[in-house]
Structures are given as structure tokens and as C-alpha cells.
Design a protein around this motif. Structure first.
Motif, short mmCIF file in Angstrom:
data_model
loop_
_atom_site.label_atom_id
_atom_site.label_comp_id
_atom_site.label_asym_id
_atom_site.label_seq_id
_atom_site.Cartn_x
_atom_site.Cartn_y
_atom_site.Cartn_z
N CYS A 69 49.35 34.48 34.24
CA CYS A 69 48.64 34.64 32.97
C CYS A 69 49.67 34.49 31.84
N ILE A 99 40.04 34.04 41.96
CA ILE A 99 39.09 33.97 40.85
C ILE A 99 38.58 35.36 40.51
N THR A 155 41.41 37.34 38.86
CA THR A 155 41.68 36.81 37.52
C THR A 155 40.60 37.24 36.55
N GLN A 156 39.35 37.16 36.96
CA GLN A 156 38.27 37.57 36.08
C GLN A 156 38.33 39.07 35.79
N TYR A 187 36.85 32.64 31.22
CA TYR A 187 37.19 31.37 31.85
C TYR A 187 36.29 31.15 33.04
N ILE A 208 39.91 28.49 35.76
CA ILE A 208 40.89 29.32 36.45
C ILE A 208 41.65 28.49 37.48
#
Length: 48
Positions: free
Chosen positions: A7, A22, A25-26, A38, A43
Motif C-alpha cells: 500500500c 483482495i 486489502t479491502q 478499489y 487491487i
């Protein structure tokens, strides 16, 4: 398969597979960057 992402804030995110990456990250985005959304494709585009 892409399983890692850096990031721009400096956080290193690693998943066991693309779906795990994913999800992680979310989660990171909703906690640390709630104004950034995103898609799955976005991503994966910045992941490696």
C-alpha cells in the motif's frame, strides 16, 4: 497468482491466494483509507 501488495501508506499486505489478498486489502482500505474504494481488478493490477 498475485498474493502481495504494498500500500502507498507503507503497509505490506500478503494473502494466501488472490481472493485472500483482495479481502485483506479491502479490510485495510476500509480501516485506514475509508475514502478509497478499489475494485478486485484494481487491487490485482497493483499487486504482485
Amino acid at each position: 497468482m498475485k498474493t502481495r501488495l504494498n500500500c502507498p501508506c507503507g503497509e505490506y499486505i500478503r494473502g494466501t491466494d488472490e481472493e485472500d489478498l483482495i479481502q485483506k486489502t479491502q479490510s485495510h482500505l476500509s480501516e485506514k483509507h475509508p475514502d478509497h474504494n478499489y475494485s478486485r481488478d484494481e487491487i490485482l493490477f497493483i499487486a504482485y
